[in-house]
Scaffold this active site. Structure first.
Site, PDB file in Angstrom:
ATOM      1  N   LEU A   1       0.816  -1.223   0.000  1.00 29.13           N
ATOM      2  CA  LEU A   1       0.000   0.000   0.000  1.00 29.13           C
ATOM      3  C   LEU A   1       0.848   1.271   0.000  1.00 29.13           C
ATOM      4  O   LEU A   1       0.325   2.365  -0.173  1.00 29.13           O
ATOM      5  CB  LEU A   1      -0.948   0.005   1.209  1.00 29.13           C
ATOM      6  CG  LEU A   1      -1.927  -1.170   1.290  1.00 29.13           C
ATOM      7  CD1 LEU A   1      -2.900  -0.963   2.448  1.00 29.13           C
ATOM      8  CD2 LEU A   1      -2.701  -1.334  -0.019  1.00 29.13           C
ATOM      9  N   LYS A   2       2.143   1.148   0.226  1.00 28.98           N
ATOM     10  CA  LYS A   2       3.066   2.307   0.210  1.00 28.98           C
ATOM     11  C   LYS A   2       2.473   3.505   0.953  1.00 28.98           C
ATOM     12  O   LYS A   2       2.346   4.599   0.415  1.00 28.98           O
ATOM     13  CB  LYS A   2       3.434   2.685  -1.224  1.00 28.98           C
ATOM     14  CG  LYS A   2       4.251   1.603  -1.939  1.00 28.98           C
ATOM     15  CD  LYS A   2       4.843   2.126  -3.238  1.00 28.98           C
ATOM     16  CE  LYS A   2       5.710   1.104  -3.930  1.00 28.98           C
ATOM     17  NZ  LYS A   2       4.995  -0.042  -4.487  1.00 28.98           N
TER      18      LYS A   2
ATOM     19  N   ASP B   1       2.011   9.422   4.950  1.00 25.48           N
ATOM     20  CA  ASP B   1       1.165  10.517   5.439  1.00 25.48           C
ATOM     21  C   ASP B   1       1.676  10.898   6.830  1.00 25.48           C
ATOM     22  O   ASP B   1       2.696  10.376   7.274  1.00 25.48           O
ATOM     23  CB  ASP B   1      -0.302  10.048   5.474  1.00 25.48           C
ATOM     24  CG  ASP B   1      -1.273  11.196   5.203  1.00 25.48           C
ATOM     25  OD1 ASP B   1      -1.109  12.264   5.844  1.00 25.48           O
ATOM     26  OD2 ASP B   1      -2.183  11.023   4.380  1.00 25.48           O
TER      27      ASP B   1
ATOM     28  N   ARG C   1      14.634 -10.231 -13.463  1.00 24.87           N
ATOM     29  CA  ARG C   1      14.183 -10.949 -14.658  1.00 24.87           C
ATOM     30  C   ARG C   1      14.979 -12.242 -14.761  1.00 24.87           C
ATOM     31  O   ARG C   1      16.200 -12.218 -14.579  1.00 24.87           O
ATOM     32  CB  ARG C   1      14.439 -10.106 -15.925  1.00 24.87           C
ATOM     33  CG  ARG C   1      13.476  -8.938 -16.093  1.00 24.87           C
ATOM     34  CD  ARG C   1      12.098  -9.468 -16.392  1.00 24.87           C
ATOM     35  NE  ARG C   1      11.068  -8.453 -16.465  1.00 24.87           N
ATOM     36  CZ  ARG C   1      10.266  -8.107 -15.461  1.00 24.87           C
ATOM     37  NH1 ARG C   1      10.427  -8.665 -14.279  1.00 24.87           N
ATOM     38  NH2 ARG C   1       9.314  -7.227 -15.617  1.00 24.87           N
TER      39      ARG C   1
ATOM     40  N   GLY D   1       6.775 -10.471 -11.444  1.00 24.97           N
ATOM     41  CA  GLY D   1       5.398 -10.446 -11.924  1.00 24.97           C
ATOM     42  C   GLY D   1       5.268 -11.005 -13.325  1.00 24.97           C
ATOM     43  O   GLY D   1       5.106 -12.212 -13.540  1.00 24.97           O
TER      44      GLY D   1
HETATM   45  O1  C5P Z   1       5.933  -7.511 -13.685  1.00 27.48           O
HETATM   46  P1  C5P Z   1       7.158  -7.178 -12.893  1.00 27.48           P
HETATM   47  O2  C5P Z   1       8.040  -8.367 -12.599  1.00 27.48           O
HETATM   48  O3  C5P Z   1       7.909  -6.010 -13.456  1.00 27.48           O
HETATM   49  O4  C5P Z   1       6.522  -6.743 -11.503  1.00 27.48           O
HETATM   50  C1  C5P Z   1       7.241  -6.195 -10.508  1.00 27.48           C
HETATM   51  C2  C5P Z   1       6.340  -5.752  -9.402  1.00 27.48           C
HETATM   52  O5  C5P Z   1       7.136  -5.021  -8.488  1.00 27.48           O
HETATM   53  C3  C5P Z   1       5.214  -4.804  -9.818  1.00 27.48           C
HETATM   54  O6  C5P Z   1       4.102  -5.031  -8.930  1.00 27.48           O
HETATM   55  C4  C5P Z   1       5.786  -3.437  -9.588  1.00 27.48           C
HETATM   56  O7  C5P Z   1       4.837  -2.456  -9.261  1.00 27.48           O
HETATM   57  C5  C5P Z   1       6.688  -3.677  -8.395  1.00 27.48           C
HETATM   58  N1  C5P Z   1       7.787  -2.745  -8.270  1.00 27.48           N
HETATM   59  C6  C5P Z   1       8.763  -2.561  -9.237  1.00 27.48           C
HETATM   60  N2  C5P Z   1       9.792  -1.697  -9.033  1.00 27.48           N
HETATM   61  C7  C5P Z   1       9.866  -1.041  -7.898  1.00 27.48           C
HETATM   62  C8  C5P Z   1       8.901  -1.220  -6.905  1.00 27.48           C
HETATM   63  C9  C5P Z   1       7.870  -2.106  -7.121  1.00 27.48           C
HETATM   64  O8  C5P Z   1       8.740  -3.156 -10.292  1.00 27.48           O
HETATM   65  N3  C5P Z   1      10.878  -0.250  -7.693  1.00 27.48           N
END
Ligand code: C5P
Length: 242
Positions: free
Chosen positions: A71-72, A75, A186, A216
């Site tokens: 939720l980052k 505030d 990756r 993801g």
């Molecule tokens: O699809 P992918 O592997 O790029 O997903 C990475 C996840 O990590 C996503 O939910 C993205 O919002 C999150 N994220 C990111 N880089 C950041 C912080 C969060 O890719 N610096």
């Protein structure tokens, strides 16, 4: 399988799968086909804005999985305390706040979610060193991330989210205890084609000292090829990571 048995099975996996979908039924299916290889599932703002606590409860009730609630929060401490209290009953494994909210804000989250590792996001990887200069930061992304991590851990954060390229600097600044979680990974055979620019393989990030990696699309984009393709990819990435 009994939910407790399923939980035990996956506790060792360092993979966090980002359930980046606004379709609740698809989120369920993604969990079902990747359970064997995934340790924790990340639900972000898109999911929470759409389905709220009820959606998270439904995921936990059906699958018994551990949740990274991304939720980052950022505030004043009073408001973050209230928001944290509102989700504390979900007992997510991780809940993110922005370290830039300061140590008092991080502490307000820590005090209100005792069963959760409050996890501090340092510098968003979408910000370049030039962006940080424009914003008035005195140091570059690497040094700012290390400094923010130190402040957050001082406020009681037990985990830090960072780029894989910042792992060593953050370890040096916070020591061995805090959990480091890195997106921006990756697999070695990744074809590219999405928006992650500076990446490492999950194995490289884990070797450098990350405890978990968030991944993801290298897994979820295979949904169009069917559940077995997703299951196999998650298993392959886990096998390459440990
Ligand atoms: O699809 P992918 O592997 O790029 O997903 C990475 C996840 O990590 C996503 O939910 C993205 O919002 C999150 N994220 C990111 N880089 C950041 C912080 C969060 O890719 N610096």
């Amino acid at each position: 399988m009994h939910i407790e048995a399923m939980k035990r099975m996956n506790n060792a996996s360092p993979l966090i799968l980002a359930l980046d979908t606004s379709d609740l039924q698809i989120a369920h299916k993604w969990i079902e086909c990747t359970r064997e290889s995934i340790g924790v599932y990340k639900l972000g703002l898109e999911f929470f804005a759409m389905f709220g606590s009820k959606g998270v409860e439904e995921i936990i009730a059906q699958h018994g999985v551990e949740i990274f609630l991304d939720l980052k929060l950022h505030d004043i401490p009073h408001t973050v305390a209230g928001a944290t209290r509102a989700v504390a009953h979900l007992k997510p494994r991780f809940l993110t706040v922005h370290a830039a909210g300061g140590a008092a804000m991080v502490s307000s989250a820590v005090e209100n979610a005792p069963s959760t590792d409050i996890t501090a996001v340092t510098i968003l990887t979408s910000l370049s060193d030039a962006d940080l200069k424009d914003l008035g930061f005195a140091s570059n992304a690497l040094m700012s991330a290390a400094q923010l991590a130190k402040v957050a851990v001082g406020g009681g954060a037990r985990a830090i989210v960072s780029s894989p390229f910042e792992i060593e600097a953050i370890r040096e600044s916070v020591g061995a205890a805090p959990i480091i979680i890195t997106p921006g990974v990756r697999p070695a055979d990744s074809q590219g084609g999405d928006d992650q620019v500076r990446v490492m393989t999950p194995q490289q990030a884990l070797t450098r000292g990350a405890n978990y990696v968030v991944i993801g699309r290298p897994i979820t984009s295979l949904w169009s090829q069917g559940a077995p393709a997703m299951r196999d990819k998650a298993a392959q990435i886990l096998a390459e990571s440990i």
